[in-house]
Scaffold this active site. Structure first.
Site, mmCIF file in Angstrom:
data_model
loop_
_atom_site.group_PDB
_atom_site.id
_atom_site.type_symbol
_atom_site.label_atom_id
_atom_site.label_comp_id
_atom_site.label_asym_id
_atom_site.label_seq_id
_atom_site.Cartn_x
_atom_site.Cartn_y
_atom_site.Cartn_z
ATOM 1 N N ASP A 110 44.506 55.035 39.545
ATOM 2 C CA ASP A 110 45.648 54.875 40.445
ATOM 3 C C ASP A 110 46.575 56.086 40.381
ATOM 4 O O ASP A 110 46.989 56.632 41.403
ATOM 5 C CB ASP A 110 46.456 53.625 40.058
ATOM 6 C CG ASP A 110 45.685 52.329 40.191
ATOM 7 O OD1 ASP A 110 45.839 51.657 41.217
ATOM 8 O OD2 ASP A 110 44.934 51.992 39.263
ATOM 9 N N GLU A 133 52.339 53.394 46.644
ATOM 10 C CA GLU A 133 52.346 52.262 45.722
ATOM 11 C C GLU A 133 52.776 52.659 44.322
ATOM 12 O O GLU A 133 53.476 51.911 43.647
ATOM 13 C CB GLU A 133 50.963 51.608 45.669
ATOM 14 C CG GLU A 133 50.904 50.422 44.725
ATOM 15 C CD GLU A 133 49.603 49.655 44.813
ATOM 16 O OE1 GLU A 133 49.527 48.583 44.195
ATOM 17 O OE2 GLU A 133 48.671 50.125 45.485
ATOM 18 N N ASP A 174 48.098 54.033 49.873
ATOM 19 C CA ASP A 174 47.568 53.176 48.807
ATOM 20 C C ASP A 174 46.505 53.993 48.078
ATOM 21 O O ASP A 174 45.398 54.166 48.579
ATOM 22 C CB ASP A 174 46.971 51.887 49.362
ATOM 23 C CG ASP A 174 46.710 50.862 48.254
ATOM 24 O OD1 ASP A 174 46.606 51.288 47.083
ATOM 25 O OD2 ASP A 174 46.608 49.660 48.550
ATOM 26 N N LEU A 176 44.771 53.433 45.422
ATOM 27 C CA LEU A 176 43.624 52.687 44.896
ATOM 28 C C LEU A 176 43.831 51.221 45.246
ATOM 29 O O LEU A 176 44.588 50.515 44.581
ATOM 30 C CB LEU A 176 43.481 52.877 43.382
ATOM 31 C CG LEU A 176 42.112 52.570 42.755
ATOM 32 C CD1 LEU A 176 42.061 53.038 41.297
ATOM 33 C CD2 LEU A 176 41.740 51.102 42.821
ATOM 34 N N THR A 179 42.670 47.284 42.618
ATOM 35 C CA THR A 179 42.679 47.738 41.220
ATOM 36 C C THR A 179 42.054 46.707 40.288
ATOM 37 O O THR A 179 41.343 47.056 39.343
ATOM 38 C CB THR A 179 44.116 48.059 40.768
ATOM 39 O OG1 THR A 179 44.645 49.105 41.592
ATOM 40 C CG2 THR A 179 44.137 48.521 39.317
ATOM 41 N N SER A 242 41.250 36.663 50.113
ATOM 42 C CA SER A 242 41.401 37.198 48.764
ATOM 43 C C SER A 242 40.636 36.356 47.748
ATOM 44 O O SER A 242 40.612 35.126 47.837
ATOM 45 C CB SER A 242 42.881 37.233 48.387
ATOM 46 O OG SER A 242 43.043 37.583 47.031
ATOM 47 N N HIS A 245 42.771 33.505 45.967
ATOM 48 C CA HIS A 245 43.177 32.218 46.549
ATOM 49 C C HIS A 245 42.214 31.754 47.637
ATOM 50 O O HIS A 245 42.621 31.197 48.650
ATOM 51 C CB HIS A 245 44.616 32.286 47.093
ATOM 52 C CG HIS A 245 44.839 33.347 48.130
ATOM 53 N ND1 HIS A 245 45.529 34.490 47.855
ATOM 54 C CD2 HIS A 245 44.458 33.438 49.419
ATOM 55 C CE1 HIS A 245 45.575 35.240 48.944
ATOM 56 N NE2 HIS A 245 44.935 34.617 49.909
ATOM 57 N N LYS A 272 38.580 44.177 53.370
ATOM 58 C CA LYS A 272 38.597 43.014 54.265
ATOM 59 C C LYS A 272 38.710 43.437 55.727
ATOM 60 O O LYS A 272 38.094 42.826 56.605
ATOM 61 C CB LYS A 272 39.733 42.074 53.870
ATOM 62 C CG LYS A 272 39.593 41.465 52.472
ATOM 63 C CD LYS A 272 40.707 40.467 52.213
ATOM 64 C CE LYS A 272 40.744 40.009 50.777
ATOM 65 N NZ LYS A 272 41.417 40.967 49.874
#
Length: 359
Positions: A110, A133, A174, A176, A179, A242, A245, A272
């Site tokens: 990162d 980020e 972003d 990475l 992560t 994800s 969830h 995604k």
């Protein structure tokens, strides 16, 4: 005969001295200005001379040039991500907890990717706002130069300059994405991403997969090197969600679309979004919709939003609101992404999903 000489009156001597002092002041002030410029004093991290298309007062930038640098930044960052992962020395640590209580992980991948990507973009375009980020250490500046060449594949799609005021631009990096999966060596989910928003609207997106070296880019009302698939199933869709969830979304999705609905748990927002497109990568799964039900950061989604928008798709909150890429760095209203389907009809089908995500 006495030698001839030049006599100056006291007034002449004074004028001569003032002229001399003026010359010395001009030379000295020019020297100092040059030194200050060389060391970037008073500027942004990675300062120095103004980049291409950037005047001293902010000026304008050419979005084609920004796209070229964004692609290069994503690839350079991806090189660092891949190198660290293959060394197997990640220096993994936690930045804190996510809202769901999981560790918010960070690795050397990162940090090093962020450094390459940020300073390449900042050196090329010192007058634009860059949000990233990871923290940028101002004491560890690096000037990473761009050769100012726009690749032929970009010029082929976008033939004419696309000038916008530099002050209207916000870049989201972003360095990475995914992560958590990176630390688990689930390489297919990992991406590096750059997005350019103009007046808060996503107009340019780059998603790069470091381990397969595939790069998708697109500009709204410009061109792209990626396309949507020819067909999508919105009646019994495959929904990418994800990994953290998937069960939460599955329960509501089955109620909404029926038992034939397929849930695809995956890591990384970049991965995604690519699942919705025609991507020539054997490791890339295919989906019809992308749904997210919890808080998410804008650097995770801006690049994907721009690419989908360029291809005629949509990315909104679960209630159908457009996402502005100014102000705060996150959104609360969940996420629904689609392409070549009736997006608003889908929004109306999912009235309870946002509430489910905020229990």
């Amino acid at each position: 005969m006495a030698p001839m000489g030049i006599r100056l009156s006291p007034l002449g001597v004074a004028v001569f001295c003032l002229l001399g002092l003026g010359v010395l002041y001009h030379l000295y002030s020019g020297f100092l200005a040059g030194r200050f410029s060389l060391f970037g004093m008073g500027g942004e991290p990675g300062g120095g001379a103004a980049g291409p298309g950037a005047a001293a007062d902010g000026g304008t930038v050419d979005l084609r040039e920004m796209l070229a640098v964004s692609v290069l930044a994503a690839v350079r960052g991806g090189d660092e991500v891949r190198r660290v992962r293959e060394s197997n020395v990640l220096h993994e640590k936690s930045k804190g907890k996510t809202r769901e209580g999981a560790d918010d992980k960070m690795t050397s991948g990162d940090v090093l990717s962020n450094r390459k990507m940020f300073y390449l973009l900042k050196t090329a375009f010192p007058n634009v706002q860059i949000n990233t980020e990871e923290h940028v250490d101002a004491t560890d500046q690096e000037v990473i130069l761009w050769d100012r060449k726009i690749p032929e594949d970009i010029l082929k799609e976008i033939a004419t300059p696309q000038e916008v005021p530099a002050e209207s631009v916000t870049v989201w990096i972003d360095p990475l994405d995914a992560t958590q999966e990176y630390t688990e060596d689930l390489r297919k989910y990992v991406t590096t991403m750059v997005c350019v928003a103009v007046n808060g609207k996503p107009v340019l997106g780059v998603i790069h997969k470091p381990f397969s070296e595939y790069t998708a880019w697109a500009m709204v009302d410009g061109g792209s090197n990626v396309k949507a698939r020819t067909s999508y199933n919105e009646k019994t869709p495959r929904i990418v969600v994800s990994r953290s969830h998937s069960g939460m979304v599955k329960q509501v999705a089955l109620q909404t679309f029926g038992n034939q609905t397929t849930i695809i748990p995956a890591g990384g927002a970049g991965y995604k979004v690519l699942a919705l497109l025609d991507v020539p990568d054997k490791s890339q799964e295919k989906a019809d919709l992308y749904i997210h039900v919890t808080y998410i950061k804008k650097w995770d989604i801006c690049a994907g939003n721009a690419i989908l928008k360029a291809l005629g798709g949509h990315m909104t909150t679960l209630s159908g609101e457009e996402i502005s890429y100014t102000g705060s760095d996150g959104i609360e209203g969940g996420l629904l992404a689609s392409v070549r389907v009736d997006h608003q009809a889908l929004v109306r089908k999912l009235p309870d999903l946002e509430k489910t995500g905020h229990k």
